[in-house]
Design a protein around this motif. Structure first.
Motif, PDB file in Angstrom:
ATOM      1  N   ALA A   7       0.806  -1.178   0.092  1.00  0.00           N
ATOM      2  CA  ALA A   7      -0.130  -0.013  -0.060  1.00  0.00           C
ATOM      3  C   ALA A   7       0.897   1.192  -0.087  1.00  0.00           C
ATOM      4  O   ALA A   7       2.143   1.167   0.275  1.00  0.00           O
ATOM      5  CB  ALA A   7      -1.015   0.002   1.260  1.00  0.00           C
ATOM      6  N   ASP A   8       0.326   2.285  -0.299  1.00  0.00           N
ATOM      7  CA  ASP A   8       0.982   3.615  -0.101  1.00  0.00           C
ATOM      8  C   ASP A   8       0.043   4.393   0.947  1.00  0.00           C
ATOM      9  O   ASP A   8      -0.639   4.203   1.279  1.00  0.00           O
ATOM     10  CB  ASP A   8       1.065   4.497  -1.517  1.00  0.00           C
ATOM     11  CG  ASP A   8      -0.424   4.814  -2.332  1.00  0.00           C
ATOM     12  OD1 ASP A   8      -1.274   4.709  -1.330  1.00  0.00           O
ATOM     13  OD2 ASP A   8      -0.414   4.752  -3.431  1.00  0.00           O
ATOM     14  N   LYS A   9       0.799   5.743   0.996  1.00  0.00           N
ATOM     15  CA  LYS A   9       0.248   6.465   2.015  1.00  0.00           C
ATOM     16  C   LYS A   9      -1.358   6.797   1.940  1.00  0.00           C
ATOM     17  O   LYS A   9      -2.085   7.171   3.020  1.00  0.00           O
ATOM     18  CB  LYS A   9       0.814   7.828   2.392  1.00  0.00           C
ATOM     19  CG  LYS A   9       0.885   8.807   1.214  1.00  0.00           C
ATOM     20  CD  LYS A   9       1.740   9.931   1.288  1.00  0.00           C
ATOM     21  CE  LYS A   9       1.765  10.956   0.069  1.00  0.00           C
ATOM     22  NZ  LYS A   9       2.771  11.949   0.473  1.00  0.00           N
ATOM     23  N   ARG A  10      -1.934   6.497   0.739  1.00  0.00           N
ATOM     24  CA  ARG A  10      -3.372   7.024   0.178  1.00  0.00           C
ATOM     25  C   ARG A  10      -4.118   5.733   0.855  1.00  0.00           C
ATOM     26  O   ARG A  10      -5.427   5.953   0.979  1.00  0.00           O
ATOM     27  CB  ARG A  10      -3.555   7.212  -1.020  1.00  0.00           C
ATOM     28  CG  ARG A  10      -2.823   8.603  -1.348  1.00  0.00           C
ATOM     29  CD  ARG A  10      -3.160   9.077  -2.825  1.00  0.00           C
ATOM     30  NE  ARG A  10      -2.820   7.793  -3.969  1.00  0.00           N
ATOM     31  CZ  ARG A  10      -1.463   7.343  -4.174  1.00  0.00           C
ATOM     32  NH1 ARG A  10      -0.542   8.457  -3.772  1.00  0.00           N
ATOM     33  NH2 ARG A  10      -1.113   6.686  -5.145  1.00  0.00           N
ATOM     34  N   THR A  11      -3.517   4.629   1.144  1.00  0.00           N
ATOM     35  CA  THR A  11      -4.501   3.122   1.214  1.00  0.00           C
ATOM     36  C   THR A  11      -3.937   2.747   2.491  1.00  0.00           C
ATOM     37  O   THR A  11      -4.692   1.984   3.036  1.00  0.00           O
ATOM     38  CB  THR A  11      -4.364   2.451   0.062  1.00  0.00           C
ATOM     39  OG1 THR A  11      -2.971   2.115  -0.205  1.00  0.00           O
ATOM     40  CG2 THR A  11      -5.080   2.955  -1.115  1.00  0.00           C
ATOM     41  N   LEU A  12      -2.753   2.684   2.959  1.00  0.00           N
ATOM     42  CA  LEU A  12      -2.435   2.275   4.281  1.00  0.00           C
ATOM     43  C   LEU A  12      -2.694   3.287   5.359  1.00  0.00           C
ATOM     44  O   LEU A  12      -2.133   4.382   5.791  1.00  0.00           O
ATOM     45  CB  LEU A  12      -1.260   2.053   4.396  1.00  0.00           C
ATOM     46  CG  LEU A  12      -0.303   1.206   5.504  1.00  0.00           C
ATOM     47  CD1 LEU A  12      -1.211   0.044   5.735  1.00  0.00           C
ATOM     48  CD2 LEU A  12       1.175   0.997   5.212  1.00  0.00           C
ATOM     49  N   HIS A  29       8.597   0.259   0.068  1.00  0.00           N
ATOM     50  CA  HIS A  29       8.355  -0.995  -0.108  1.00  0.00           C
ATOM     51  C   HIS A  29       9.939  -1.764  -1.018  1.00  0.00           C
ATOM     52  O   HIS A  29       9.833  -2.372  -1.847  1.00  0.00           O
ATOM     53  CB  HIS A  29       7.390  -1.628  -1.023  1.00  0.00           C
ATOM     54  CG  HIS A  29       6.274  -0.881  -0.674  1.00  0.00           C
ATOM     55  ND1 HIS A  29       5.597   0.443  -1.531  1.00  0.00           N
ATOM     56  CD2 HIS A  29       5.278  -1.245   0.098  1.00  0.00           C
ATOM     57  CE1 HIS A  29       4.474   0.613  -1.019  1.00  0.00           C
ATOM     58  NE2 HIS A  29       3.941  -0.294  -0.209  1.00  0.00           N
ATOM     59  N   PRO A  30      10.933  -1.445   0.096  1.00  0.00           N
ATOM     60  CA  PRO A  30      12.419  -1.770  -0.453  1.00  0.00           C
ATOM     61  C   PRO A  30      12.309  -3.402  -0.685  1.00  0.00           C
ATOM     62  O   PRO A  30      11.940  -4.122  -0.093  1.00  0.00           O
ATOM     63  CB  PRO A  30      13.324  -1.329   0.417  1.00  0.00           C
ATOM     64  CG  PRO A  30      12.526  -1.617   1.773  1.00  0.00           C
ATOM     65  CD  PRO A  30      11.145  -0.910   1.388  1.00  0.00           C
ATOM     66  N   HIS A  38      19.308   2.796   1.438  1.00  0.00           N
ATOM     67  CA  HIS A  38      19.167   4.205   0.743  1.00  0.00           C
ATOM     68  C   HIS A  38      17.890   4.786   1.597  1.00  0.00           C
ATOM     69  O   HIS A  38      18.105   5.930   1.799  1.00  0.00           O
ATOM     70  CB  HIS A  38      18.453   3.830  -0.681  1.00  0.00           C
ATOM     71  CG  HIS A  38      17.877   5.049  -1.125  1.00  0.00           C
ATOM     72  ND1 HIS A  38      18.346   6.089  -1.496  1.00  0.00           N
ATOM     73  CD2 HIS A  38      16.472   5.528  -1.173  1.00  0.00           C
ATOM     74  CE1 HIS A  38      17.573   7.031  -1.935  1.00  0.00           C
ATOM     75  NE2 HIS A  38      16.158   6.704  -1.749  1.00  0.00           N
ATOM     76  N   HIS A  39      17.018   4.150   2.143  1.00  0.00           N
ATOM     77  CA  HIS A  39      15.881   4.821   2.953  1.00  0.00           C
ATOM     78  C   HIS A  39      16.452   5.135   4.458  1.00  0.00           C
ATOM     79  O   HIS A  39      15.672   6.300   4.955  1.00  0.00           O
ATOM     80  CB  HIS A  39      14.758   3.892   3.060  1.00  0.00           C
ATOM     81  CG  HIS A  39      13.881   3.724   1.702  1.00  0.00           C
ATOM     82  ND1 HIS A  39      13.373   4.714   0.903  1.00  0.00           N
ATOM     83  CD2 HIS A  39      13.460   2.404   1.004  1.00  0.00           C
ATOM     84  CE1 HIS A  39      13.079   4.315  -0.043  1.00  0.00           C
ATOM     85  NE2 HIS A  39      13.193   2.968  -0.165  1.00  0.00           N
ATOM     86  N   LEU A  70       8.174   1.772   6.544  1.00  0.00           N
ATOM     87  CA  LEU A  70       8.805   0.736   5.644  1.00  0.00           C
ATOM     88  C   LEU A  70       8.331  -0.551   5.780  1.00  0.00           C
ATOM     89  O   LEU A  70       8.342  -1.094   6.917  1.00  0.00           O
ATOM     90  CB  LEU A  70      10.255   1.003   5.925  1.00  0.00           C
ATOM     91  CG  LEU A  70      11.345   0.293   5.036  1.00  0.00           C
ATOM     92  CD1 LEU A  70      12.633   0.966   4.734  1.00  0.00           C
ATOM     93  CD2 LEU A  70      11.686  -1.122   5.543  1.00  0.00           C
ATOM     94  N   THR A  71       7.705  -1.113   4.931  1.00  0.00           N
ATOM     95  CA  THR A  71       7.413  -2.610   4.765  1.00  0.00           C
ATOM     96  C   THR A  71       8.562  -3.342   3.849  1.00  0.00           C
ATOM     97  O   THR A  71       8.750  -2.969   2.795  1.00  0.00           O
ATOM     98  CB  THR A  71       6.057  -2.795   4.138  1.00  0.00           C
ATOM     99  OG1 THR A  71       5.699  -4.291   3.818  1.00  0.00           O
ATOM    100  CG2 THR A  71       5.773  -2.052   2.971  1.00  0.00           C
ATOM    101  N   LEU A  72       8.650  -4.507   4.462  1.00  0.00           N
ATOM    102  CA  LEU A  72       9.634  -5.551   3.864  1.00  0.00           C
ATOM    103  C   LEU A  72       8.879  -6.629   3.183  1.00  0.00           C
ATOM    104  O   LEU A  72       9.222  -7.756   2.794  1.00  0.00           O
ATOM    105  CB  LEU A  72      10.389  -5.993   4.642  1.00  0.00           C
ATOM    106  CG  LEU A  72      11.565  -5.128   5.172  1.00  0.00           C
ATOM    107  CD1 LEU A  72      12.240  -5.687   6.461  1.00  0.00           C
ATOM    108  CD2 LEU A  72      12.339  -4.598   4.241  1.00  0.00           C
TER     109      LEU A  72
END
Length: 442
Positions: A7-12, A29-30, A38-39, A70-72
């Motif tokens: 998900a992105d910030k609009r849906t999570l 979502h690396p 990097h993040h 950050l989700t893996l």
């Protein structure tokens, strides 16, 4: 229980139960170690918080941040199984529901599991998922090594011999030590579980639990507030070749989905809208709560589908205090909370040596208090916490509680050691959020 999709910030927008609303500026979502680094570097450069999230199944605000979430989920899968030791290494985002089948293909199984398998392995160990069994320790105690990305940008290996202090802090880390990339864990030769339920008077179940839980490999009590009966759920470990025994597909669907989820959802909604009928509904539920006897591969029996959403607080107390503690909680429920529909869940786990484990250095019984997610407020969970305070309860880190660092410093002998390691590896606190700052007094 359905895992959160990518998900992105609009849906999570919230965790699974809806108890925490997310306000992350970004959701990343690396899928590689270099992307994780990097993040971390970007968060450090901009002074932003970076919080890891697994399945979003924590009821406490462990993952909430106005920085980067950050989700893996893109960093999953089995890395290897060591045939000599039986240890298995998984990428951190691998869900527990994926681990059982992956290990089974190598003739192995998880040593212990909880009853929910949606969590990522990194999330499960970082919050203290524990399962049950008087000789069984929680998942973090089975960890034998970790690959971790630190705030410095370094990726390091930690185990009992290499970076041992980091290892002790990171195997139950609350997500504040670094970003776990891989988890190496001890496993068992594949086995099956024989599961049986029985209803009996709640007084008998409670009075005999300290003994009966030592005679079973895994055992727990479910008690619906106000009911005079309890369900004793017992599992025994059997060899991998033991004969399978399951209800047919139709019976299983009716029991596990139609009744345990569909009808239960309707009952919970009815009891929430009309609290007067809740005690009668709870009594009906307690009569039909026991499931059919089952014998099957361990990872298919440990868990059950949990689709009706709830809020939960869970407290670990010394096992010998259980009868007195339960009596106090039961009396408080009788006085004030006869309209709670969800059962109290009682489990036992063995002592371990994980610094931040709720079972650190003591034989433990857990008392878990659930409420339907549409119920207003958390008064029930707060009342259970109040009644248990004289027993030095240690709350499950991923579940609701109302305690702070001064309290934790008293009940966790290695609490200051954990805080020292955290400060050493993340001096700027990029892996912290408001909740963990309060919990750790940073």
């Amino acid at each position: 229980m359905t895992p959160l999709p990518l998900a992105d910030k609009r849906t999570l927008t919230s965790n699974w139960s809806g108890s925490v609303d997310f306000s992350a500026a970004d959701v990343e979502h690396p899928g590689t170690e270099s992307a994780v680094i990097h993040h971390i570097a970007r968060a450090t450069a901009h002074g932003h918080s970076l919080r890891p999230i697994g399945a979003g199944h924590s009821f406490s605000p462990l993952c909430e941040t106005d920085g980067t979430l950050l989700t893996l989920d893109n960093h999953r899968g089995l890395v290897k199984v060591d045939r000599a030791t039986g240890d298995a290494t998984f990428r951190a985002g691998t869900r527990l529901m994926e681990i059982g089948p992956a290990l089974a293909r190598h003739g192995r199984g998880m040593i212990n599991m909880g009853d929910v398998d949606a969590q990522s392995i990194a999330g499960a160990i970082s919050t203290g998922t524990h399962g049950m069994g008087h000789q069984m320790q929680g998942l973090a105690a089975t960890v034998t090594g970790l690959r971790i990305a630190l705030a410095s940008g370094d990726v390091v290996w930690a185990d009992k011999d290499t970076n041992p202090r980091l290892f002790e802090a990171a195997r139950l880390s609350l997500g504040v030590i670094g970003i776990i990339l891989e988890v190496r864990m001890a496993t068992a030769p594949a086995f099956r579980l024989e599961s049986r339920d029985e209803n009996l008077p709640v007084d008998d179940a409670v009075a005999g639990f300290l003994q009966s839980s030592t005679e079973a490999d895994h055992q727990e009590i479910f008690w619906f507030p106000g009911s005079t009966r309890a369900t004793l759920h017992t599992m025994h470990r059997r060899e991998a070749g033991a004969r399978r025994s399951r209800p047919n597909r139709v019976s299983s669907f009716v029991s596990r989905e139609l009744l345990a989820n569909g009808v239960w959802e309707i009952m919970c909604r009815a009891g929430t809208r009309s609290p007067r009928v809740a005690p009668a509904l709870a009594d009906v539920a307690s009569r039909f709560f026991p499931g059919a006897a089952v014998t099957d591969d361990s990872h298919t029996v440990f868990t059950a589908p949990r689709r009706v959403r709830f809020h939960e607080a869970e407290y670990a107390i010394a096992a010998e205090a259980f009868p007195e503690a339960f009596g106090k909680v039961r009396a408080r429920i009788h006085r004030e909370f006869r309209d709670v529909l969800f059962p109290l869940e009682i489990r036992r786990a063995a002592a371990d040596d994980v610094w931040m484990s709720t079972c650190y250095d003591r034989d433990t019984i857990y008392i878990a208090a659930h409420t339907y997610h549409r119920r207003d407020g958390y008064a029930f969970q707060q009342a259970v916490q109040e009644e248990l305070m004289e027993f030095d309860p240690r709350p499950h880190w991923g579940k609701m509680h109302w305690l702070d660092a001064d309290y934790f410093a008293r009940v966790y002998p290695r609490f200051d050691d954990f805080r020292t390691v955290r400060a050493e590896v993340d001096p700027k606190g990029i892996f912290l959020n408001d909740h963990t700052r309060t919990v750790l007094d940073v």
